[in-house]
Design a protein around this motif. Structure first.
Motif, PDB file in Angstrom:
ATOM      1  N   ALA B  36     -25.920 -17.386   4.562  1.00 25.65           N
ATOM      2  CA  ALA B  36     -26.406 -16.160   5.201  1.00 25.65           C
ATOM      3  C   ALA B  36     -25.831 -16.037   6.598  1.00 25.65           C
ATOM      4  O   ALA B  36     -25.846 -16.992   7.376  1.00 25.65           O
ATOM      5  CB  ALA B  36     -27.927 -16.162   5.271  1.00 25.65           C
ATOM      6  N   LEU B  37     -25.303 -14.852   6.869  1.00 24.19           N
ATOM      7  CA  LEU B  37     -24.826 -14.537   8.204  1.00 24.19           C
ATOM      8  C   LEU B  37     -25.911 -13.674   8.833  1.00 24.19           C
ATOM      9  O   LEU B  37     -26.158 -12.556   8.382  1.00 24.19           O
ATOM     10  CB  LEU B  37     -23.518 -13.764   8.083  1.00 24.19           C
ATOM     11  N   LEU B  38     -26.561 -14.229   9.841  1.00 26.55           N
ATOM     12  CA  LEU B  38     -27.746 -13.590  10.408  1.00 26.55           C
ATOM     13  C   LEU B  38     -27.395 -13.049  11.788  1.00 26.55           C
ATOM     14  O   LEU B  38     -26.899 -13.797  12.634  1.00 26.55           O
ATOM     15  CB  LEU B  38     -28.862 -14.637  10.502  1.00 26.55           C
ATOM     16  N   GLY B  39     -27.639 -11.768  11.996  1.00 26.93           N
ATOM     17  CA  GLY B  39     -27.339 -11.228  13.319  1.00 26.93           C
ATOM     18  C   GLY B  39     -27.800  -9.798  13.445  1.00 26.93           C
ATOM     19  O   GLY B  39     -27.999  -9.114  12.443  1.00 26.93           O
ATOM     20  N   GLN B 198     -36.377 -14.083   7.977  1.00 27.97           N
ATOM     21  CA  GLN B 198     -37.092 -14.643   6.831  1.00 27.97           C
ATOM     22  C   GLN B 198     -36.282 -14.549   5.549  1.00 27.97           C
ATOM     23  O   GLN B 198     -36.419 -15.372   4.662  1.00 27.97           O
ATOM     24  CB  GLN B 198     -38.444 -13.958   6.677  1.00 27.97           C
ATOM     25  N   GLU B 199     -35.429 -13.525   5.469  1.00 24.93           N
ATOM     26  CA  GLU B 199     -34.578 -13.405   4.292  1.00 24.93           C
ATOM     27  C   GLU B 199     -33.579 -14.556   4.245  1.00 24.93           C
ATOM     28  O   GLU B 199     -33.375 -15.186   3.203  1.00 24.93           O
ATOM     29  CB  GLU B 199     -33.844 -12.068   4.331  1.00 24.93           C
ATOM     30  N   ALA B 200     -32.975 -14.833   5.385  1.00 27.37           N
ATOM     31  CA  ALA B 200     -32.024 -15.934   5.449  1.00 27.37           C
ATOM     32  C   ALA B 200     -32.735 -17.247   5.131  1.00 27.37           C
ATOM     33  O   ALA B 200     -32.242 -18.078   4.364  1.00 27.37           O
ATOM     34  CB  ALA B 200     -31.391 -15.984   6.840  1.00 27.37           C
ATOM     35  N   PRO B 324     -45.604  -9.915   5.411  1.00 22.06           N
ATOM     36  CA  PRO B 324     -45.506 -11.262   4.875  1.00 22.06           C
ATOM     37  C   PRO B 324     -44.319 -11.354   3.936  1.00 22.06           C
ATOM     38  O   PRO B 324     -44.140 -10.503   3.068  1.00 22.06           O
ATOM     39  CB  PRO B 324     -46.824 -11.447   4.120  1.00 22.06           C
ATOM     40  N   ALA B 325     -43.498 -12.359   4.128  1.00 16.18           N
ATOM     41  CA  ALA B 325     -42.290 -12.456   3.334  1.00 16.18           C
ATOM     42  C   ALA B 325     -42.409 -13.494   2.235  1.00 16.18           C
ATOM     43  O   ALA B 325     -41.621 -13.511   1.314  1.00 16.18           O
ATOM     44  CB  ALA B 325     -41.113 -12.800   4.231  1.00 16.18           C
TER      45      ALA B 325
END
Ligand SMILES: Nc1ncnc2c1ncn2[C@@H]1O[C@H](COP(=O)(O)OP(=O)(O)O)[C@@H](O)[C@H]1O
Ligand SMILES: [Mg+2]
Lengths: 267, 327
Positions: B36-39, B198-200, B324-325
């Protein structure tokens, strides 16, 4: 969770090699389907030519003296005018593909820009061909008569087809260059005006002197003169040669510039 | 044996005019994993994805994807990857089945193969009953799923997903997570971008945090979480006196205070035991604390922790992850 094998096909399926021919055929099929289902496009490409012809014949026809039945005079002009209207559709379709994510998807599948654009051009030619046939059918119904033999018809069809092809590629070029579909639509506006400043609807002799020079030497006039003469069975002089030269020139330049512009935009 | 790394990039740089979009990006993605590329918005995620998927050439640096050099072997790379971009790339005027068959033909499948694959994918993505409907009439979630399915027709080894869940409601997002998890179980490698921490956390084996064109942190979710803010328990107190008392009682454990709202924040793991313990400790009489709330760390917290300053672009609406994830 259902079985996950569907997410990845069998290995055998990944070996298939996409060919340029498959790509082009697939893209043509897509563009044709999209045109068929777009009501606005259908109206512009099929209804508008007929409406315009009826308008010219019944509203203006009485006032314009061309020395023959006006419907026979005006049919080539209507066809050329509608090729101009149709070019807006083509430019907008190409521009939509250029400006939304679908072009990235196609390119990541190694589909060339030329295949995508060819699809739109082919659909444009088919739309115009269909409207041409429709216009002729209605024209005959309201008094259009031709003295041409089969060769004359074929030659007239050939000139029209060349013109449609050239205009379609020119429109595609506009679509590749334009920053947005709205801009593409605007660019094609001038294409719709060219036929008015030609012998399409009124004889050039009736125009003001300053316009006559332009009208006689712009590409639409030889196209009109060829088609009209060939259908009438009257001498056409060098009009067909001029028309084909213009169309070939526009076609070659448009295709070449499209390829260059596509490369540049997607570099 | 195939290579260990599905993606290896080093020193990738890209500028548009005076704007430096990528400023030397290095990363490696192991085969068969989710990366995951988080930004935040404008960090350069899309640009990086477009470079790795051969659509854009970098100004400097290079990368190998599925074992092939993205500059030299563009065509081979393209045979091994799929790209599902940020914008949905399916035709609204075609049906779901027509869209997939078209993509399958472009990916090199024969007509019968394309038909079979289309049927399989539609069933897999819960779109079988909508197969003959025009995509223009699909919901946003259905369109996204079809778009993802369209990216899978050629059974790619490396799958790029640019913000696959942005704009989706929670159920659609969870359905998408399930699909991504399944994809990796089939052996594919997934490279996704997201603005949601939270997805990452949920999906990725490895995360790279990017900001302003540079990777500011890289590691497993556990590695990163150990570096970043935990969840925060925020106590809102009844009056100024209580505020002072509680702040004093918590001492060094206070991570944030807001005197104007009379609130105090402390780190928590979010468990009932911990929250009850803190409440009992600071407010044995049951009068000092008016309300409390547990906040999950946001992307802003991550950047604050990793870089010492907030994100360069305001992402106020997109990265507040109060829902909530982990349902
Ligand atoms: N083709 C382009 N021309 C000019 N600037 C661009 C182009 N593509 C991206 N940018 C700029 O690069 C930066 C990063 O964009 P992008 O990669 O889309 O970030 P993200 O996907 O993380 O939101 C933005 O500031 C954007 O304006
Ligand atoms: Mg982006």
């Amino acid at each position: 969770m259902s079985e996950i094998t569907a997410l990845r096909g069998s290995v055998a399926e990944t070996i298939g090699t996409p060919t340029v021919v498959t790509d082009v055929v697939t893209m043509v099929g897509r563009s044709l389907r999209l045109s068929r289902r777009n009501l606005e496009v259908l109206l512009v490409s099929l209804m508008l030519p007929v409406i315009l012809m009826l308008m010219f014949v019944y509203l203006f026809g009485g006032a314009i003296d061309t020395g023959a039945a006006y419907v026979s005079y005006v049919v080539p002009g209507v066809l050329v005018l509608c090729a101009g209207f149709g070019s807006a559709t083509t430019a907008v379709s190409v521009s939509q593909d250029m400006t939304n994510g679908v072009m990235d998807r196609f390119r990541s599948l190694d589909v060339s820009g030329a295949a995508v654009v060819s699809g739109h051009v082919a659909a444009s030619v088919v739309r115009n061909a269909a409207s041409t046939v429709l216009v002729f059918v209605i024209a005959f119904a309201i008094g259009f008569r031709s003295d041409a033999d089969i060769l004359g018809w074929l030659a007239a069809g050939g000139v029209l087809l060349m013109f449609i092809l050239a205009i379609s590629w020119l429109a595609a070029l506009v679509g590749v260059i334009a920053r947005s579909p709205e801009a593409a639509n605007g660019f094609t506006f001038f294409l719709m005006f060219l036929p008015y400043a030609s012998s399409a609807f009124v004889p050039i002799d009736t125009m003001p002197g300053w316009l006559q020079g332009f009208s006689r030497h712009q590409p639409v006039t030889p196209v009109i003169e060829s088609v009209r003469g060939l259908l009438d069975g009257t001498p056409v002089g060098n009009s067909p040669t001029l028309a084909l030269a213009w169309c070939t020139g526009i076609l070659v330049v448009s295709v070449a510039l499209s390829v260059v512009a596509f490369r540049r935009r997607t570099a | 044996m195939a290579e260990e790394w599905a993606i290896e990039a080093s020193g990738l740089e890209k500028s548009y005019g005076p704007v430096t979009v990528l400023d030397g990006v290095d990363l490696r993605v192991r085969r068969g994993t989710v990366f995951a590329l988080l930004g935040p918005n404008g960090a350069g995620k899309t640009t990086l994805v477009r470079i790795l998927s051969t659509l854009v050439r970098p100004d400097a640096g290079g990368a190998r994807v599925a074992g092939f050099d993205i500059a030299v072997d563009r065509q081979r790379v393209r045979r091994c990857i799929s790209l599902t971009g940020q914008d949905v790339a399916v035709d609204g005027l075609q049906t779901g089945a027509e869209n997939l068959r078209m993509m399958a033909r472009l990916a090199g499948l024969s007509r019968p193969q394309a038909r079979r694959r289309t049927g399989d994918l539609l069933a897999q993505f819960g779109l079988a009953s909508a197969a003959q409907r025009r995509v223009a009439n699909y919901s946003g979630g259905m369109r996204r799923r079809l778009d993802l399915a369209a990216g899978l027709v050629g059974s790619p080894a490396v799958i790029f997903l640019d913000e696959p869940t942005t704009g989706l409601d929670l159920p659609s997002r969870q359905a998408m997570w399930q699909v991504i998890t399944d994809l990796v179980r089939t052996g594919a490698t997934v490279f996704l971008t997201t603005q949601y921490l939270q997805e990452a956390d949920q999906l990725a084996d490895q995360i790279a945090v990017v900001n302003a064109g540079a990777v500011v942190a890289q590691g497993s979710p556990a590695d990163l979480k150990s570096q970043i803010a935990e969840q925060r328990l925020e106590l809102t107190l009844t009056d100024g006196l209580a505020f002072e008392d509680v702040t004093r009682a918590l001492g060094a454990r206070v991570v944030s205070t807001d005197p104007s709202r009379m609130s105090v924040g402390v780190a928590t793991d979010g468990s009932a035991v911990h929250v009850r313990g803190v409440l009992d400790e600071v407010d044995p009489g049951g009068r000092a604390v008016r309300t409390f709330a547990v906040h999950a760390p946001t992307l802003d917290d991550v950047f604050l922790a990793l870089t010492g300053h907030a994100t360069t672009t305001s992402t106020n609406t997109t990265n507040t992850e109060s829902e909530p994830a982990h349902v």
